[in-house]
Design an enzyme around this catalytic site. Sequence first.
Site, PDB file in Angstrom:
ATOM      1  N   SER A 113      38.948  36.103  36.418  1.00 52.82           N
ATOM      2  CA  SER A 113      39.091  35.367  37.671  1.00 52.82           C
ATOM      3  C   SER A 113      38.834  33.872  37.533  1.00 52.82           C
ATOM      4  O   SER A 113      39.506  33.190  36.780  1.00 52.82           O
ATOM      5  CB  SER A 113      38.181  35.997  38.722  1.00 52.82           C
ATOM      6  N   LYS A 126      40.102  44.830  34.652  1.00 53.25           N
ATOM      7  CA  LYS A 126      39.867  45.573  35.891  1.00 53.25           C
ATOM      8  C   LYS A 126      40.844  46.741  35.929  1.00 53.25           C
ATOM      9  O   LYS A 126      42.004  46.591  35.523  1.00 53.25           O
ATOM     10  CB  LYS A 126      40.175  44.704  37.119  1.00 53.25           C
ATOM     11  N   ASP A 282      43.781  35.364  43.267  1.00 54.50           N
ATOM     12  CA  ASP A 282      43.369  36.098  44.467  1.00 54.50           C
ATOM     13  C   ASP A 282      42.495  35.270  45.410  1.00 54.50           C
ATOM     14  O   ASP A 282      42.244  35.679  46.536  1.00 54.50           O
ATOM     15  CB  ASP A 282      42.704  37.446  44.117  1.00 54.50           C
ATOM     16  N   ARG A 283      42.040  34.105  44.959  1.00 57.82           N
ATOM     17  CA  ARG A 283      41.229  33.271  45.853  1.00 57.82           C
ATOM     18  C   ARG A 283      42.061  32.118  46.426  1.00 57.82           C
ATOM     19  O   ARG A 283      43.095  31.765  45.864  1.00 57.82           O
ATOM     20  CB  ARG A 283      40.052  32.655  45.094  1.00 57.82           C
ATOM     21  N   GLU A 364      36.264  37.421  52.403  1.00 57.86           N
ATOM     22  CA  GLU A 364      34.931  37.162  51.865  1.00 57.86           C
ATOM     23  C   GLU A 364      34.680  35.655  51.881  1.00 57.86           C
ATOM     24  O   GLU A 364      35.619  34.860  51.764  1.00 57.86           O
ATOM     25  CB  GLU A 364      34.837  37.652  50.428  1.00 57.86           C
ATOM     26  N   LYS A 377      42.601  40.754  47.486  1.00 58.08           N
ATOM     27  CA  LYS A 377      42.648  39.473  48.159  1.00 58.08           C
ATOM     28  C   LYS A 377      43.803  38.681  47.544  1.00 58.08           C
ATOM     29  O   LYS A 377      44.205  38.947  46.414  1.00 58.08           O
ATOM     30  CB  LYS A 377      41.315  38.749  48.082  1.00 58.08           C
TER      31      LYS A 377
HETATM   32  C1  VG1 Z   1      32.044  37.136  43.380  1.00 56.60           C
HETATM   33  C2  VG1 Z   1      32.160  36.931  44.877  1.00 56.60           C
HETATM   34  C3  VG1 Z   1      32.777  38.147  45.536  1.00 56.60           C
HETATM   35  C4  VG1 Z   1      34.135  38.442  44.885  1.00 56.60           C
HETATM   36  C5  VG1 Z   1      33.957  38.580  43.394  1.00 56.60           C
HETATM   37  C6  VG1 Z   1      35.275  38.760  42.680  1.00 56.60           C
HETATM   38  O1  VG1 Z   1      31.198  38.220  43.125  1.00 56.60           O
HETATM   39  O2  VG1 Z   1      30.907  36.652  45.430  1.00 56.60           O
HETATM   40  O3  VG1 Z   1      32.894  37.912  46.912  1.00 56.60           O
HETATM   41  O4  VG1 Z   1      34.688  39.621  45.411  1.00 56.60           O
HETATM   42  O5  VG1 Z   1      33.329  37.420  42.852  1.00 56.60           O
HETATM   43  O6  VG1 Z   1      36.152  37.701  42.944  1.00 56.60           O
HETATM   44  P1  VG1 Z   1      29.643  38.045  42.707  1.00 56.60           P
HETATM   45  O7  VG1 Z   1      29.158  39.429  42.434  1.00 56.60           O
HETATM   46  O8  VG1 Z   1      29.629  37.151  41.526  1.00 56.60           O
HETATM   47  O9  VG1 Z   1      28.996  37.391  43.876  1.00 56.60           O
HETATM   48  V1  VG1 Z   1      37.270  37.245  41.792  1.00 56.60           V
HETATM   49  O10 VG1 Z   1      38.225  36.119  42.433  1.00 56.60           O
HETATM   50  O11 VG1 Z   1      36.300  37.025  40.577  1.00 56.60           O
HETATM   51  O12 VG1 Z   1      38.127  38.664  41.380  1.00 56.60           O
HETATM   52 CO    CO Z   2      39.892  35.873  41.321  1.00 55.76          CO
END
Ligand code: VG1
Ligand code: CO
Length: 544
Positions: A113, A126, A282-283, A364, A377
Amino acid sequence: MKSALISSHPFDDQRPGTSGLRKRVSDFQVPHYLENFLQAIFDSQPDLRGGTLVVGGDGRYYNREAIQIIIRMAAANGVGTLIIGLGGLLSTPAASCLIRKYRANGGIILSASHNPGGPDGDFGIKFNTANGGPAPEAITELIYACTRTVDCYRSVDCDAIDLDIAGEQLMGEMRITLIDPVTDYAELMSELFDFGLIRKLFRSGDFRMLFDAMHAVTGPYAHHILEEQLQAGAGTVINGTPKEDFGGGHPDPNLVHAHEIVERSAGVDGVDFAAASDGDGDRNMILGRDFFVTPSDSLAVMAANAHLIKGYRESIHGVARSMPTSQAVDRVAEHLGISCYETPTGWKFFGNLLDDSRITLCGEESFGSGSDHVQEKDGLWAVLFWLNLLAVRRQSVAEIVTEHWQTFGRNFYTRYDYEGIESAAAKALVEHLRDQLPKLPGSKLGAYKVEYADDFSYTDPVDGSVSEHQGIRIGFTEGSRIVYRLSGTGTQGATLRIYLEAYEADPEKHRKETAEVMRPLVKIATKLAEIEARTGRSEPTVIT
Ligand code: VG1
Ligand code: CO
C-alpha cells in the site's frame, strides 16, 4: 509439466495484519518465505484447485519476481485459470472488480500500500475472497495456521512468462490470461458516474484539476479515465508512471507526502480540485483550492449527496465507518434515516455489511472510502465521486463542505502517529490505558467529563463473529473522543495512533484551526497515555 514438492520449514511470523502480510522486501526474499505463505493460501482455499485466481500488484520492487513465483505455484497447485494484469499491475480496487466480474474464486494482490518501496522498502501480499474483498479474519487466521505447519510447497519448473504481452497462453493445464488492468475498471466507473457531465465541467474552461498518482499504480488508470475519457487535459495527472520505488517517495496521499498538489491548489492561481492516491490505488486525498477535506468529512459529504450521483441516485441502504473515523457520517445517516455501522479498522470488516446489502457507502479516516461497487476502498472512485458532485453542484469544494458543516455541525479531527516505537513499550502503554478504563467513566479529564471508556469489541451483525481489542475509546459527554490503537500494517517496531475528534455545532466556530481546537484534547490524550515517559517521544512522527 512436472510439479515438484520442495521442502522448506515453517516461519513463525506470517500472521496477516490489518491488510495482508507486510514485511521488508528483504524478508520476502528469504528463500521459501513467499512460497510458504502462498502454499498456505492454496492449502486453505480448496476452491482454487480448478478455479480462477486474479493476480496483480502495485508495481513495487519484487512485484514481477513474486508474480512468476505465484504462476509456477498456481500451476503446481492445480489452479484452472490465472487472470493477471498486464505488466503485473492491478490496483487493489481493480483487482476486486476483476474477481467479481469474472467470478474468480479469489485474488492475490501484491502490495504494501502506502509503505515505501524499492529494495530497502516494504512488500506485501493480500488474499481476497470470491466476493472481491479482503479475506475476513476467519480466513486470514486459517492461512496463518497453515503457515505454522507448512514444510514443503508445490511448484513447477518452467520458464518465466512474459508479463507484457496481452492474451492467453497455457502452462501445462493452467490457462493464463494477461489483461489490460484499466479497461474493466474504467467501464465500471463510467456506469457509476456521469462522464458526460464531468466532461462538460472540464470543457467549461473555468475548472482545473490535478491528480497525483505518486509514481504508483493509479497512473495508468488516471491517464486513461481523467485525461482521455473525461478530457481533463494533458498534465492533469502528475507522477503518472508507476515506478518500482515510487520515485523514492512515500506513496501516501496525505498533506505531508502529497505536498506537490497541496502547493499547486493553494492561492488565487491554485487549481479548483486536486487529489492523490496511494501505492495500490485504494486511498484518496481530496483537496479544493486552499481547502483540505478530511477523509471523515469526505465520507459524510458523499453520503449526504449520494442522491445526486448517477450510480447512487435510487437510495443508499446504509453507511459504515471504522471506529476511529469521525462521527460526521453518523449525523448524515441519522438525518437520512438509514443505518450506520461502526466497525474495527480495516476494510475486511465492511465485507459482510456490503454483501448483505446493509450498507452502500463506507469509509475510514485513513484516506479510504468506497461503496458496494467493489469490495475494496477505491481511490479513483472517490475522486470521480467528487468530480461528479462538483459537476452537478457547480460550487467549490470549500463551499460544499462548509455548507455541509452548517447543516450537520463540524467534527474537527486529527490523528497523531508515533512510528517505530519499541514494541514492548507500545504494548505496555496500551495495557496501562486498558487498566485505567474501569475508573474513567464519570471522571473529569481537563474540562471534559468522560461518558464511556472501553476497549472496542465488534460483533459482526451478519455472521456473529466477534473481534476484540480493536482500540481504546474514551468518549466525553459533549461528543468529543480520544481513540488509541496500535497499527497493524507497519514493518518496524510499533506504531501508536491517537485519533482525536471534537464536535462543534456553532457555524461561527467552524473556521477555527483544527490544531487550536484539538489542543486541549491532545494534552489529555498524551498525558493519560504517558506518551513521553513511555516512548521517549515529545512529538508524533506524523500528524494528519
Ligand atoms: C491502516 C489504516 C487502516 C487501513 C489499513 C490498510 O491500518 O489505519 O484504516 O485499512 O492501513 O490500508 P493500521 O493498522 O496501520 O492502522 V492500505 O491503503 O494499507 O491497504
Ligand atoms: Co492502500
